[in-house]
Design a protein around this motif. Structure first.
Motif, PDB file in Angstrom:
ATOM      1  N   PHE A  43       0.807  -1.225   0.000  1.00 59.60           N
ATOM      2  CA  PHE A  43       0.000   0.000   0.000  1.00 59.60           C
ATOM      3  C   PHE A  43       0.834   1.267   0.000  1.00 59.60           C
ATOM      4  O   PHE A  43       0.440   2.286  -0.578  1.00 59.60           O
ATOM      5  N   LEU A  44       2.019   1.252   0.618  1.00 62.72           N
ATOM      6  CA  LEU A  44       2.850   2.457   0.637  1.00 62.72           C
ATOM      7  C   LEU A  44       3.500   2.729  -0.714  1.00 62.72           C
ATOM      8  O   LEU A  44       4.017   3.825  -0.943  1.00 62.72           O
ATOM      9  N   ARG A  45       3.472   1.756  -1.582  1.00 69.20           N
ATOM     10  CA  ARG A  45       4.031   1.945  -2.918  1.00 69.20           C
ATOM     11  C   ARG A  45       2.992   2.378  -3.939  1.00 69.20           C
ATOM     12  O   ARG A  45       3.302   3.130  -4.863  1.00 69.20           O
ATOM     13  N   SER A  46       1.757   1.885  -3.784  1.00 71.38           N
ATOM     14  CA  SER A  46       0.789   2.053  -4.864  1.00 71.38           C
ATOM     15  C   SER A  46      -0.534   2.684  -4.473  1.00 71.38           C
ATOM     16  O   SER A  46      -1.248   3.197  -5.345  1.00 71.38           O
ATOM     17  N   ASP A  47      -0.897   2.667  -3.188  1.00 74.38           N
ATOM     18  CA  ASP A  47      -2.240   3.106  -2.804  1.00 74.38           C
ATOM     19  C   ASP A  47      -2.291   4.510  -2.218  1.00 74.38           C
ATOM     20  O   ASP A  47      -3.365   5.117  -2.172  1.00 74.38           O
ATOM     21  N   VAL A  48      -1.176   5.011  -1.720  1.00 76.06           N
ATOM     22  CA  VAL A  48      -1.145   6.337  -1.110  1.00 76.06           C
ATOM     23  C   VAL A  48       0.133   7.051  -1.541  1.00 76.06           C
ATOM     24  O   VAL A  48       1.098   6.424  -1.977  1.00 76.06           O
ATOM     25  N   ASN A  49       0.119   8.360  -1.418  1.00 80.28           N
ATOM     26  CA  ASN A  49       1.292   9.160  -1.771  1.00 80.28           C
ATOM     27  C   ASN A  49       2.143   9.337  -0.516  1.00 80.28           C
ATOM     28  O   ASN A  49       1.995  10.289   0.238  1.00 80.28           O
ATOM     29  N   ALA A  50       3.031   8.382  -0.270  1.00 82.18           N
ATOM     30  CA  ALA A  50       3.856   8.364   0.936  1.00 82.18           C
ATOM     31  C   ALA A  50       5.309   8.619   0.566  1.00 82.18           C
ATOM     32  O   ALA A  50       5.837   7.983  -0.349  1.00 82.18           O
ATOM     33  N   SER A  51       5.969   9.518   1.298  1.00 81.62           N
ATOM     34  CA  SER A  51       7.362   9.843   1.008  1.00 81.62           C
ATOM     35  C   SER A  51       8.190   9.783   2.283  1.00 81.62           C
ATOM     36  O   SER A  51       7.701  10.044   3.394  1.00 81.62           O
ATOM     37  N   LEU A  52       9.455   9.425   2.128  1.00 81.89           N
ATOM     38  CA  LEU A  52      10.405   9.389   3.246  1.00 81.89           C
ATOM     39  C   LEU A  52      10.709  10.818   3.666  1.00 81.89           C
ATOM     40  O   LEU A  52      11.193  11.619   2.865  1.00 81.89           O
ATOM     41  N   THR A  53      10.416  11.160   4.933  1.00 80.46           N
ATOM     42  CA  THR A  53      10.559  12.550   5.373  1.00 80.46           C
ATOM     43  C   THR A  53      11.569  12.744   6.488  1.00 80.46           C
ATOM     44  O   THR A  53      12.009  13.867   6.718  1.00 80.46           O
ATOM     45  N   ASP A  54      11.953  11.686   7.223  1.00 77.72           N
ATOM     46  CA  ASP A  54      12.869  11.870   8.342  1.00 77.72           C
ATOM     47  C   ASP A  54      13.479  10.528   8.718  1.00 77.72           C
ATOM     48  O   ASP A  54      12.925   9.465   8.421  1.00 77.72           O
ATOM     49  N   THR A  55      14.633  10.598   9.381  1.00 76.91           N
ATOM     50  CA  THR A  55      15.291   9.423   9.947  1.00 76.91           C
ATOM     51  C   THR A  55      15.697   9.760  11.370  1.00 76.91           C
ATOM     52  O   THR A  55      16.352  10.780  11.607  1.00 76.91           O
ATOM     53  N   THR A  56      15.284   8.936  12.341  1.00 71.41           N
ATOM     54  CA  THR A  56      15.544   9.221  13.748  1.00 71.41           C
ATOM     55  C   THR A  56      15.956   7.945  14.471  1.00 71.41           C
ATOM     56  O   THR A  56      15.762   6.833  13.975  1.00 71.41           O
ATOM     57  N   GLN A  57      16.493   8.127  15.669  1.00 70.74           N
ATOM     58  CA  GLN A  57      16.699   6.989  16.563  1.00 70.74           C
ATOM     59  C   GLN A  57      15.351   6.561  17.117  1.00 70.74           C
ATOM     60  O   GLN A  57      14.532   7.395  17.506  1.00 70.74           O
ATOM     61  N   PHE A  58      15.124   5.256  17.167  1.00 64.24           N
ATOM     62  CA  PHE A  58      13.826   4.756  17.606  1.00 64.24           C
ATOM     63  C   PHE A  58      13.897   4.054  18.958  1.00 64.24           C
ATOM     64  O   PHE A  58      12.881   3.791  19.566  1.00 64.24           O
ATOM     65  N   GLY A  59      15.087   3.772  19.436  1.00 62.49           N
ATOM     66  CA  GLY A  59      15.215   3.054  20.696  1.00 62.49           C
ATOM     67  C   GLY A  59      15.886   1.710  20.504  1.00 62.49           C
ATOM     68  O   GLY A  59      15.764   1.083  19.443  1.00 62.49           O
ATOM     69  N   CYS A  60      16.620   1.273  21.542  1.00 61.01           N
ATOM     70  CA  CYS A  60      17.321  -0.021  21.526  1.00 61.01           C
ATOM     71  C   CYS A  60      18.266  -0.130  20.328  1.00 61.01           C
ATOM     72  O   CYS A  60      18.412  -1.200  19.726  1.00 61.01           O
ATOM     73  N   GLY A  61      18.889   0.990  19.969  1.00 58.44           N
ATOM     74  CA  GLY A  61      19.854   0.990  18.883  1.00 58.44           C
ATOM     75  C   GLY A  61      19.262   0.953  17.493  1.00 58.44           C
ATOM     76  O   GLY A  61      19.996   0.839  16.508  1.00 58.44           O
TER      77      GLY A  61
END
Length: 251
Positions: free
Chosen positions: A143-161
Motif C-alpha cells: 500500500f505504501l508503494r501504490s495506494d497512497v502518496n507516501a514519502s520518506l521525510t525523516d530518519t531518527t533513533q527509535f530506541g534499543c539501537g
C-alpha cells in the motif's frame, strides 16, 4: 446512549473527515513509490498505543511522545491471503471517538467489512458489536508503494539501537498527516512490519502506535471468526463515528 447536540456535531465532523480522507486516498492512488517498504503477507505483532492529547506532532525521538499520554496494550493480526486484519485493544480503544475511548475494543476486518466489538467496560448505550465500515479492507502489503502518496521525510533513533525511517502520507489536518516508521537497517527489497503508525487523535493531539514482538506467522483461523454479537439481525451501524486512517481501503 443518546447523543447530545455537541456529540452529534462531533460525529458529523468525524464523518466529514473520513469522507475527505477517502477522497485524498483515491486521488493519490496513481502515485507510485517503488522503493517504499512492503509488509509481509501475514504477521502477528504486539502494540503499545499512546494517546498524547497535548503533544507536538511526530516523528518522536525513541518513538514515544512527551507525557502526559494515555497508554494501552494491543495485539495486531494480519493475513493478506484472507484480506483480513484484527486489532485487539486490551486497555483503551483507538482515540477517535467522542467523548473518549477509555474502554477496550476490537476492530475485526473480515469479509470486506469492519466491525467494532466492545466488552463489559463499554460506555452505557454502546452496542457489543456494530458495523464500522463496509466495504472495508486492510492495507495490501504494497500500500505504501501504490495506494497512497507516501514519502520518506525523516530518519531518527527509535530506541534499543534502532534507526527508523519515517514515511509521511501528506493529508491536510485535521484528518492527517499520517506517519509510518520502519527499521532503516532493513532494505526496502525485504518485507517488514512497521515500527510505528502515528495519526491525529480525537479531540486533538496524536495517537502513537508502536509495534514490537513481531512474529512472521499466519494467525490461527479462529482469529477471524466473528462473535455472536456481530451476527444479530439489524446490526447497528457506527460508520458515522469513523475518522478513517488511509491504511484502510474503503473501495
Amino acid at each position: 446512549m443518546r447523543a447530545d447536540k455537541r456529540e452529534t456535531a462531533n460525529m458529523r465532523d468525524m464523518a466529514a473527515m473520513a469522507a475527505f480522507a477517502a477522497t485524498v486516498v483515491l486521488a493519490t492512488m496513481t502515485s507510485v513509490h517503488g522503493d517504499n517498504p512492503v509488509l509481509p503477507q501475514f504477521f502477528i505483532a504486539n502494540m503499545t498505543q499512546r494517546a498524547a492529547f497535548a503533544s507536538s506532532g511526530p516523528p518522536y525521538a525513541g518513538g514515544v511522545p512527551d507525557p502526559p499520554f494515555l497508554a494501552g496494550r494491543a495485539v495486531s493480526y494480519y493475513d493478506w491471503s484472507r484480506e483480513a486484519m484484527v486489532e485487539h485493544y486490551i486497555d483503551t480503544c483507538v482515540p477517535i471517538f467522542a467523548p473518549n475511548a477509555s474502554w477496550s475494543c476490537t476492530f475485526q476486518n473480515v469479509g470486506g467489512a469492519a466491525y467494532l466489538i466492545t466488552y463489559d467496560d463499554r460506555p452505557a448505550g454502546r452496542s457489543p458489536c456494530c458495523l464500522f465500515g463496509k466495504p472495508w479492507h486492510p492495507p495490501r502489503p504494497t500500500f505504501l508503494r501504490s495506494d497512497v502518496n507516501a514519502s520518506l521525510t525523516d530518519t531518527t533513533q527509535f530506541g534499543c539501537g534502532t534507526t527508523a525511517n519515517w514515511y509521511k502520507i501528506d493529508i491536510p489536518p485535521p484528518t492527517g498527516p499520517f506517519f509510518y516508521a520502519f527499521d532503516a537497517s532493513v532494505p526496502t527489497t525485504k518485507e517488514q512490519v512497521y515500527l510505528a503508525f502515528d495519526f491525529p487523535a480525537y479531540p486533538g493531539g496524536w495517537a502513537v502506535q508502536n509495534f514490537h514482538d513481531v512474529r512472521i506467522e499466519r494467525p490461527d483461523p479462529s482469529i477471524w471468526e466473528l462473535p455472536e454479537s456481530c451476527k444479530v439481525p439489524n446490526l447497528p451501524d457506527c460508520s458515522h463515528e469513523v475518522k478513517a486512517p488511509p491504511m484502510f481501503r474503503t473501495n
